[in-house]
Design a protein around this motif. Structure first.
Motif, PDB file in Angstrom:
ATOM      1  N   ALA A   1       7.982  10.100   5.866  1.00 46.53           N
ATOM      2  CA  ALA A   1       7.445   9.817   4.583  1.00 46.53           C
ATOM      3  C   ALA A   1       8.184   8.678   4.087  1.00 46.53           C
ATOM      4  N   GLY A   2       7.482   7.912   3.271  1.00 46.97           N
ATOM      5  CA  GLY A   2       8.122   6.877   2.458  1.00 46.97           C
ATOM      6  C   GLY A   2       7.961   6.716   0.960  1.00 46.97           C
ATOM      7  N   ILE A   3       9.073   6.876   0.245  1.00 44.71           N
ATOM      8  CA  ILE A   3       9.080   6.365  -1.001  1.00 44.71           C
ATOM      9  C   ILE A   3       9.100   4.805  -1.154  1.00 44.71           C
ATOM     10  N   ILE A   4       7.776   4.102  -1.329  1.00 41.17           N
ATOM     11  CA  ILE A   4       7.864   2.863  -1.509  1.00 41.17           C
ATOM     12  C   ILE A   4       8.300   2.463  -2.760  1.00 41.17           C
ATOM     13  N   GLU A   5       9.105   1.526  -2.943  1.00 44.59           N
ATOM     14  CA  GLU A   5       9.390   1.210  -4.227  1.00 44.59           C
ATOM     15  C   GLU A   5       9.102  -0.287  -4.412  1.00 44.59           C
ATOM     16  N   LYS A   6       8.697  -0.684  -5.797  1.00 45.83           N
ATOM     17  CA  LYS A   6       8.653  -2.054  -6.231  1.00 45.83           C
ATOM     18  C   LYS A   6       8.902  -2.301  -7.660  1.00 45.83           C
ATOM     19  N   GLN A   7       9.423  -3.392  -7.817  1.00 46.08           N
ATOM     20  CA  GLN A   7       9.615  -3.969  -9.442  1.00 46.08           C
ATOM     21  C   GLN A   7       8.535  -4.673  -9.942  1.00 46.08           C
ATOM     22  N   ILE A   8       8.082  -4.184 -10.894  1.00 48.00           N
ATOM     23  CA  ILE A   8       6.791  -4.882 -11.582  1.00 48.00           C
ATOM     24  C   ILE A   8       7.501  -5.350 -13.027  1.00 48.00           C
ATOM     25  N   ASN A   9       7.590  -6.424 -13.641  1.00 45.35           N
ATOM     26  CA  ASN A   9       8.214  -6.533 -14.889  1.00 45.35           C
ATOM     27  C   ASN A   9       9.263  -5.801 -15.337  1.00 45.35           C
ATOM     28  N   GLY A  10      10.048  -5.685 -14.467  1.00 45.62           N
ATOM     29  CA  GLY A  10      11.388  -4.808 -14.680  1.00 45.62           C
ATOM     30  C   GLY A  10      11.249  -3.423 -14.629  1.00 45.62           C
ATOM     31  N   THR A  11      10.228  -2.952 -14.291  1.00 48.01           N
ATOM     32  CA  THR A  11       9.818  -1.502 -14.122  1.00 48.01           C
ATOM     33  C   THR A  11       9.819  -1.109 -12.751  1.00 48.01           C
ATOM     34  N   THR A  12      10.639   0.021 -12.446  1.00 49.16           N
ATOM     35  CA  THR A  12      10.583   0.518 -10.883  1.00 49.16           C
ATOM     36  C   THR A  12       9.480   1.353 -10.742  1.00 49.16           C
ATOM     37  N   MET A  13       8.484   0.739  -9.903  1.00 50.09           N
ATOM     38  CA  MET A  13       7.214   1.612  -9.565  1.00 50.09           C
ATOM     39  C   MET A  13       7.584   2.198  -8.174  1.00 50.09           C
ATOM     40  N   ILE A  14       6.557   3.309  -7.798  1.00 53.38           N
ATOM     41  CA  ILE A  14       6.709   3.790  -6.532  1.00 53.38           C
ATOM     42  C   ILE A  14       4.925   3.899  -6.194  1.00 53.38           C
ATOM     43  N   LEU A  15       4.767   4.117  -4.933  1.00 46.97           N
ATOM     44  CA  LEU A  15       3.251   4.093  -4.500  1.00 46.97           C
ATOM     45  C   LEU A  15       3.049   5.372  -4.251  1.00 46.97           C
ATOM     46  N   LEU A  16       1.903   5.873  -4.961  1.00 53.44           N
ATOM     47  CA  LEU A  16       1.414   7.379  -4.926  1.00 53.44           C
ATOM     48  C   LEU A  16      -0.117   7.270  -4.498  1.00 53.44           C
ATOM     49  N   GLN A  17      -0.692   8.279  -4.047  1.00 54.26           N
ATOM     50  CA  GLN A  17      -1.877   8.559  -3.495  1.00 54.26           C
ATOM     51  C   GLN A  17      -2.439   9.951  -3.355  1.00 54.26           C
ATOM     52  N   GLU A  18      -3.612  10.257  -3.369  1.00 59.82           N
ATOM     53  CA  GLU A  18      -4.056  11.594  -3.514  1.00 59.82           C
ATOM     54  C   GLU A  18      -4.724  11.809  -2.010  1.00 59.82           C
ATOM     55  N   ARG A  19      -4.483  13.140  -1.437  1.00 57.95           N
ATOM     56  CA  ARG A  19      -4.631  13.564  -0.084  1.00 57.95           C
ATOM     57  C   ARG A  19      -5.931  13.849  -0.001  1.00 57.95           C
ATOM     58  N   TRP A  20      -6.752  13.545   0.977  1.00 57.21           N
ATOM     59  CA  TRP A  20      -7.934  13.826   1.119  1.00 57.21           C
ATOM     60  C   TRP A  20      -8.491  13.950   2.612  1.00 57.21           C
ATOM     61  N   LYS A  21      -7.764  15.120   3.255  1.00 55.32           N
ATOM     62  CA  LYS A  21      -8.055  15.237   4.829  1.00 55.32           C
ATOM     63  C   LYS A  21      -9.084  16.391   5.009  1.00 55.32           C
ATOM     64  N   GLU A  22      -9.877  16.041   6.133  1.00 53.83           N
ATOM     65  CA  GLU A  22     -10.878  16.977   6.317  1.00 53.83           C
ATOM     66  C   GLU A  22     -10.424  18.443   6.555  1.00 53.83           C
TER      67      GLU A  22
END
Length: 165
Positions: free
Chosen positions: A10-31
């Motif tokens: 798994a990956g905690i993907i981090e990114k700085q946007i306007n000085g704020t630490t953001m991480i990527l989230l998603q919702e599970r939808w598996k059959e």
């Protein structure tokens, strides 16, 4: 019949946007995972047989988000040892979680990473892929951790504490 844990990454993907630490989230939808539909998660998936864990993380993030991994923390320190027909990759993930009860016996090795590119709107396994401020993730975990995929809760909490140090 003896069953074995399934290795996943798994990956905690981090990114700085306007000085704020953001991480990527998603919702599970598996059959085949109706009970988990809509749970908030980070990109993750199974490691193929003899697949380098870093390659698996790159593949899973690409498949689920459309992003290309730029850096995986700890990858540069990883080493390979070859002997007696074995080729062994030695690495240190950020966090490890193991499901020890239930129908899905998985072991998830989580890494912190960065990525670039344009997010997909959804995939056949995920939807609502988005960047979220860490403060929002922390508030959501505090108010309703049951809305998150259980395999990622401890890793996300550990990441939040890591940032506070």
């Amino acid at each position: 019949m003896e069953r074995f844990s399934i290795p996943c990454v798994a990956g905690i993907i981090e990114k700085q946007i306007n000085g704020t630490t953001m991480i990527l989230l998603q919702e599970r939808w598996k059959e085949n995972a109706v009970k988990e539909e809509g749970l908030v998660e980070i990109p993750a998936g199974k490691i193929r047989e003899n697949e380098n864990i870093f390659d698996a993380l790159r593949r899973e993030i690409w498949e689920e988000t459309g992003l290309e991994v730029e850096e995986i923390h700890g990858e540069k320190e990883a080493g390979i040892y070859a002997s007696n027909g074995y080729k062994v990759l030695d690495y240190m993930p950020f966090s490890c979680s193991q499901n020890i009860q239930g129908n899905y016996p998985i072991l998830v090795l989580t890494f912190i990473c960065t990525a670039k590119g344009e997010l997909l709107e959804k995939t056949n396994e995920t939807q609502n892929i988005r960047w979220a401020p860490v403060s929002e993730v922390e508030a959501s975990l505090t108010s309703d951790s049951r809305s998150f995929y259980p395999m990622h809760v401890a890793s996300l909490r550990k990441y939040i504490q890591f940032l506070k140090k």
